[in-house]
Design a protein around this motif. Structure first.
Motif, short mmCIF file in Angstrom:
data_model
loop_
_atom_site.label_atom_id
_atom_site.label_comp_id
_atom_site.label_asym_id
_atom_site.label_seq_id
_atom_site.Cartn_x
_atom_site.Cartn_y
_atom_site.Cartn_z
N GLY A 1 32.28 42.58 22.13
CA GLY A 1 31.78 41.29 22.59
C GLY A 1 32.78 40.29 23.09
N PHE A 2 34.08 40.59 22.97
CA PHE A 2 35.06 39.65 23.51
C PHE A 2 34.99 39.62 25.02
CE2 PHE A 2 36.89 40.08 19.31
CZ PHE A 2 37.42 38.82 19.08
N GLN A 3 35.30 38.46 25.60
CA GLN A 3 35.30 38.30 27.05
C GLN A 3 36.73 38.38 27.56
OE1 GLN A 3 32.33 35.20 28.46
NE2 GLN A 3 32.57 34.58 26.32
N ILE A 4 37.00 39.36 28.39
CA ILE A 4 38.33 39.53 28.96
C ILE A 4 38.18 39.63 30.48
CG2 ILE A 4 40.51 40.83 28.83
CD1 ILE A 4 39.58 41.96 26.18
N PRO A 5 37.87 38.51 31.13
CA PRO A 5 37.68 38.55 32.58
C PRO A 5 38.97 38.78 33.34
CG PRO A 5 37.61 36.29 31.80
CD PRO A 5 37.67 37.17 30.58
N THR B 1 42.45 40.88 33.17
CA THR B 1 43.25 41.93 32.54
C THR B 1 44.72 41.63 32.75
OG1 THR B 1 41.51 43.55 32.99
CG2 THR B 1 43.69 44.40 32.43
N PRO B 2 45.51 41.56 31.69
CA PRO B 2 46.93 41.21 31.83
C PRO B 2 47.66 42.13 32.80
CG PRO B 2 46.29 41.22 29.52
CD PRO B 2 45.14 41.78 30.28
N LYS B 3 48.52 41.54 33.60
CA LYS B 3 49.32 42.30 34.56
C LYS B 3 50.76 42.48 34.09
CE LYS B 3 46.02 42.71 37.60
NZ LYS B 3 45.44 44.05 37.88
N GLY B 4 51.08 41.85 32.96
CA GLY B 4 52.43 41.96 32.44
C GLY B 4 52.52 41.38 31.04
N SER B 5 53.72 41.40 30.46
CA SER B 5 54.02 41.01 29.08
C SER B 5 53.29 41.96 28.14
CB SER B 5 53.66 39.55 28.80
OG SER B 5 52.29 39.37 28.56
N PHE B 6 53.18 41.59 26.84
CA PHE B 6 52.40 42.46 25.97
C PHE B 6 51.44 41.65 25.11
CE2 PHE B 6 55.26 41.26 22.70
CZ PHE B 6 56.55 41.75 22.91
N PHE B 7 50.68 40.79 25.79
CA PHE B 7 49.67 39.99 25.10
C PHE B 7 48.32 40.13 25.77
CE2 PHE B 7 53.73 37.84 24.47
CZ PHE B 7 53.76 37.72 23.10
N LEU B 8 47.29 39.99 24.95
CA LEU B 8 45.92 39.83 25.45
C LEU B 8 45.48 38.43 25.07
CD1 LEU B 8 43.99 43.12 24.63
CD2 LEU B 8 44.43 42.17 26.88
N PHE B 9 45.03 37.67 26.06
CA PHE B 9 44.54 36.31 25.82
C PHE B 9 43.06 36.36 26.10
CE2 PHE B 9 44.81 31.59 26.76
CZ PHE B 9 45.23 31.26 25.49
N MET B 10 42.27 36.40 25.03
CA MET B 10 40.85 36.72 25.19
C MET B 10 39.97 35.57 24.73
SD MET B 10 40.95 39.37 22.05
CE MET B 10 42.74 39.40 22.07
N GLU B 11 38.81 35.46 25.36
CA GLU B 11 37.86 34.42 24.99
C GLU B 11 36.91 34.97 23.94
OE1 GLU B 11 34.94 31.13 27.16
OE2 GLU B 11 35.89 32.73 28.33
N LEU B 12 36.58 34.12 22.97
CA LEU B 12 35.66 34.54 21.91
C LEU B 12 34.30 34.91 22.50
CD1 LEU B 12 36.48 31.83 19.22
CD2 LEU B 12 37.24 34.21 19.26
#
Length: 380
Positions: free
Chosen positions: A308-312, A314-325
């Motif tokens: 159910g997380f929203q990930i509109p 997709t990261p193109k670099g680094s090693f983080f996911l910044f996701m919306e609840l």
């Protein structure tokens, strides 16, 4: 008595609080939780690199030391990756990690009241360094969900007091890689306003989907006005070694070197020696690094999307996911992270840690504030 003594603190120190990210990492240790909060790799450093460090210690490279070979290899790497010619004798400074390189750069260029532009969301250390140097951070919000740069917002942020812009690409926490068009806009503004760019390029080797890191120093007129900071930390899984560097025109590098020597004298000697081994790594090493992180990104993105997380974006670099609840979640980012720790034994970072509200900006609408509380960050 304690209150009286606190009055002796500097104004900046009074405003400083413990890093929420580090506090969450301590909590993870106490609770034996899985720590997806702090930005360090979750797999060991290469064996050949560890052996090099052990060998250096046994060979008694344990006193104050400057290893010029690091500068030589970094200059070669910058030429290979970006086509930039830098003098390893005058233009590169070895520091105690990227963090010290960045702080020393701020101390080298900022006078009291100088303004420094930051892109929001941003890593928390930048603001602290700017304030310690006497500067004033000015935030330019990137537009969600793709964290795009709005040229009008950037243009409005400049004043006669603007001294520099800070650029972190690949970006922590969003995983954004600034496009060449965006970099040209930033470079054009630097040239127009005659200001400096200070970059954090620690994720330069960790890019996905065929993307490759481009330094803003490569744009016309920018090498002479750019200070690049980077390190071994992320690329070689040695965040505790504290080996980093600053690259810039000789006058800036000299000032950074003098500050570095006065504050820390030298980076850890045996790890400087081991850095020579790291910097000789083959291109295949970096290819494998990208592939490993890309597979982790894809796996975690797939799992989180299913629940159910929203990930509109997709990261193109680094090693983080910044996701919306998830839309169905009524909790704030802080409440969600607290529940995640207690119920699942997993630690992430509330997104608001990376967002900053600036009273000088007019974009403080309820919508702008609300999305600050709807994101969480984790590393795959």
């Amino acid at each position: 008595m304690e209150m009286e003594m606190e009055q002796k603190l500097s104004s900046v120190a009074k405003r400083l609080t413990s890093s929420p990210i580090q506090q969450l990492s301590y909590l993870a240790e106490r609770c034996n939780a899985i720590n997806l909060a702090e930005g360090f790799p979750d797999f060991p450093a290469p064996s050949y690199l560890k052996h090099a460090a052990i060998s250096a210690i046994r060979s008694d490279f344990n006193q104050y030391r400057h290893v010029q070979g690091i500068c030589d290899y970094v200059a070669h790497q910058v030429k290979r990756m970006h086509g930039l010619d830098v003098d390893p004798l005058t233009d590169i400074v070895v520091c105690c990690g990227q963090s010290e390189a960045f702080a020393a750069a701020m101390f080298a260029i900022i006078n009291q009241g100088d303004e420094v532009i930051l892109f929001d969301p941003s890593y928390e250390t930048y603001e602290t360094c700017i304030r310690l140097a006497g500067g004033v951070p000015v935030y330019v919000a990137l537009d969600p969900p793709h964290w795009s740069l709005n040229p009008d917002k950037l243009a409005k942020s400049f004043t006669g007091r603007t001294k520099a812009v800070v650029l972190n690409s690949p970006h922590n926490p969003t995983g954004k890689v600034f496009t060449k068009d965006e970099l040209e806009i930033i470079a054009g503004a630097c040239r127009t306003w005659d200001i400096l760019a200070v970059t954090d390029e620690v994720y330069e080797h960790i890019t996905f989907d065929g993307e490759r890191h481009t330094s803003i120093a490569t744009f016309p007129g920018m090498q002479k006005r750019t200070i690049i900071t980077s390190s071994l930390s992320k690329s070689f899984s040695v965040t505790g070694w504290r080996i980093g560097w600053a690259i810039g025109p000789a006058c800036f590098a000299s000032a950074i070197r003098n500050i570095h020597v006065k504050i820390t004298d030298s980076a850890p000697a045996p790890f400087q020696e081991a850095a020579l081994t790291a910097l000789r790594s083959s291109p295949e090493y970096f290819d494998a690094l990208r592939q490993d992180y890309e597979s982790k990104r894809d796996y975690l993105t797939q799992v989180l999307t299913k629940i159910g997380f929203q990930i509109p974006f997709t990261p193109k670099g680094s090693f983080f996911l910044f996701m919306e609840l998830p839309q169905t979640c009524t909790l704030s980012d802080v409440d969600f992270v607290e529940g995640l720790i207690k119920q699942a034994g997993v630690v992430a970072v509330p997104g608001r840690v990376f967002f900053h509200t600036d009273s000088s900006q007019d974009d403080l609408s309820p919508t702008a504030i609300s999305y600050h509380r709807r994101y969480i960050s984790s590393r795959p």
